[in-house]
Design an enzyme around this catalytic site. Structure first.
Site, mmCIF file in Angstrom:
data_model
loop_
_atom_site.group_PDB
_atom_site.id
_atom_site.type_symbol
_atom_site.label_atom_id
_atom_site.label_comp_id
_atom_site.label_asym_id
_atom_site.label_seq_id
_atom_site.Cartn_x
_atom_site.Cartn_y
_atom_site.Cartn_z
ATOM 1 N N ARG A 14 17.689 -26.589 19.997
ATOM 2 C CA ARG A 14 16.260 -26.203 19.726
ATOM 3 C C ARG A 14 16.075 -24.676 19.791
ATOM 4 N NH1 ARG A 14 12.230 -23.289 21.586
ATOM 5 N NH2 ARG A 14 12.431 -23.973 23.757
ATOM 6 N N ASP A 15 16.153 -24.306 20.809
ATOM 7 C CA ASP A 15 15.750 -22.960 21.152
ATOM 8 C C ASP A 15 16.790 -22.081 20.379
ATOM 9 O OD1 ASP A 15 14.161 -20.752 21.646
ATOM 10 O OD2 ASP A 15 14.602 -20.732 24.080
ATOM 11 N N HIS A 207 15.387 -15.498 28.975
ATOM 12 C CA HIS A 207 16.279 -14.843 27.929
ATOM 13 C C HIS A 207 17.043 -13.620 28.262
ATOM 14 C CE1 HIS A 207 13.846 -16.896 24.392
ATOM 15 N NE2 HIS A 207 13.924 -17.602 25.433
ATOM 16 N N CYS A 238 12.150 -16.247 20.613
ATOM 17 C CA CYS A 238 10.808 -16.983 20.350
ATOM 18 C C CYS A 238 10.309 -16.304 19.111
ATOM 19 C CB CYS A 238 9.852 -16.566 21.485
ATOM 20 S SG CYS A 238 8.114 -17.239 21.063
ATOM 21 N N ASN A 247 19.057 -16.534 24.560
ATOM 22 C CA ASN A 247 19.136 -17.056 25.805
ATOM 23 C C ASN A 247 20.270 -16.559 26.507
ATOM 24 O OD1 ASN A 247 16.588 -19.331 25.771
ATOM 25 N ND2 ASN A 247 17.661 -19.556 23.859
#
Length: 302
Positions: A14-15, A207, A238, A247
């Protein structure tokens, strides 16, 4: 003496993927998730149920979810949702766990999910009431700082957590959305929240904007955190937070913890194979993982 256990929560699908500009074919996403599962990771954020107009990369959220629920029924699979609409879509897809995101920073919350604090908390209350059987984790974005408002005060963070607690939330994810944290700040915030809410579970999501992802995540572990979110390949960021980079790299972090004697339950070699596949099939030159120093018989990811 038994090993200290640390659970790796993988958020790469996802991220990590959300910032990749070209659409990643669904079968490639599933291949990466398969490799993550084979490495021994049991908690995976597989997608997010957001508007395809906002995050085109997540337009196959239902397909990814359907495939994963069939293949990995015994694992902890969850998705990020920014609102009630997303929560309904995720639950209808069969997920039993959601991560709902609200930013401590009011400015970032408006830019990220297009809602005021009050609106976001009202929808969180609706989700909790509508789906009492669903586990909801509150992702506390910009816990350690915001690109628009700067560092969040401890008082702001604690008031925010209390608001979620009053709605029945007992699992919180403290997110360093743009990488503004440092070890002393981690100690202050994590130490305070663990003492104030002993009946809650806290995770950490760091992050790596200033190459401090490893030390900040490890500092959180030393303070008592046992679940750490990371992303394979160090991918992520983001889209609505200027300056946010990737991340903390899962393979870097697992390598360090395993070498230090922590019990992660993750096979580093298998994870490294998946990171190599990721580099060759997903990232197209924007791979942001770090150099991994390993045995001479192994190949580095970069």
């Amino acid at each position: 003496m038994s090993q200290k256990k640390v659970e790796i929560v993988e958020v790469g699908p996802r991220d990590g993927f959300q910032n990749v500009p070209e659409f990643i074919p669904t079968d490639v996403k599933l291949k990466v998730i398969e490799g993550i599962v084979k490495s021994g990771i049991k908690s995976i954020q597989i997608t997010s149920f957001v508007s395809p107009k906002a995050i085109p990369q997540m337009k196959d959220a239902k397909d990814v979810t359907a495939a994963c629920l069939v293949r990995y029924p015994d694992l902890r699979l969850f998705a990020l949702v920014p609102n009630l609409y997303g929560a309904k879509a995720a639950v209808e897809s069969g997920l039993k766990e959601l991560a709902y995101v609200i930013s401590v920073s009011k400015t970032h919350n408006t830019k990220n999910v297009k809602r005021t604090h009050d609106e976001s908390f009202e929808e969180l209350d609706q989700i909790v009431q509508l789906y009492p059987e669903i586990k909801v984790t509150l992702d506390v974005a910009t816990t350690f700082g915001c690109p628009f408002e700067g560092e969040m005060s401890l008082e702001e963070v604690m008031a925010f957590l209390q608001r979620g607690y009053d709605l029945g939330i007992r699992t919180f994810n403290l997110c360093d959305t743009v990488g503004l944290a440092h070890p002393e700040l981690i100690k202050e915030v994590v130490g305070t929240v663990l003492k104030t809410y002993p009946d809650c579970e806290f995770q950490i999501h760091i992050h790596d904007t200033r190459n401090m992802g490893m030390i900040n995540s490890f500092t959180a572990i030393q303070c008592g955190i046992t679940k750490v979110q990371t992303a394979i390949g160090g991918l992520g960021g983001c889209p609505f937070a200027p300056g946010a980079s990737g991340n903390t790299s899962t393979e870097d972090f697992v390598y360090m913890l395993n070498k230090m004697g922590y019990d992660t339950g993750v096979n580093f070699d298998t994870l490294l194979e998946t990171a190599t596949y990721l580099k060759g099939n997903v990232t197209s030159g924007i791979y942001s993982g770090h150099q991994i120093f390993i045995d001479k018989t192994k190949v580095s990811t970069q």
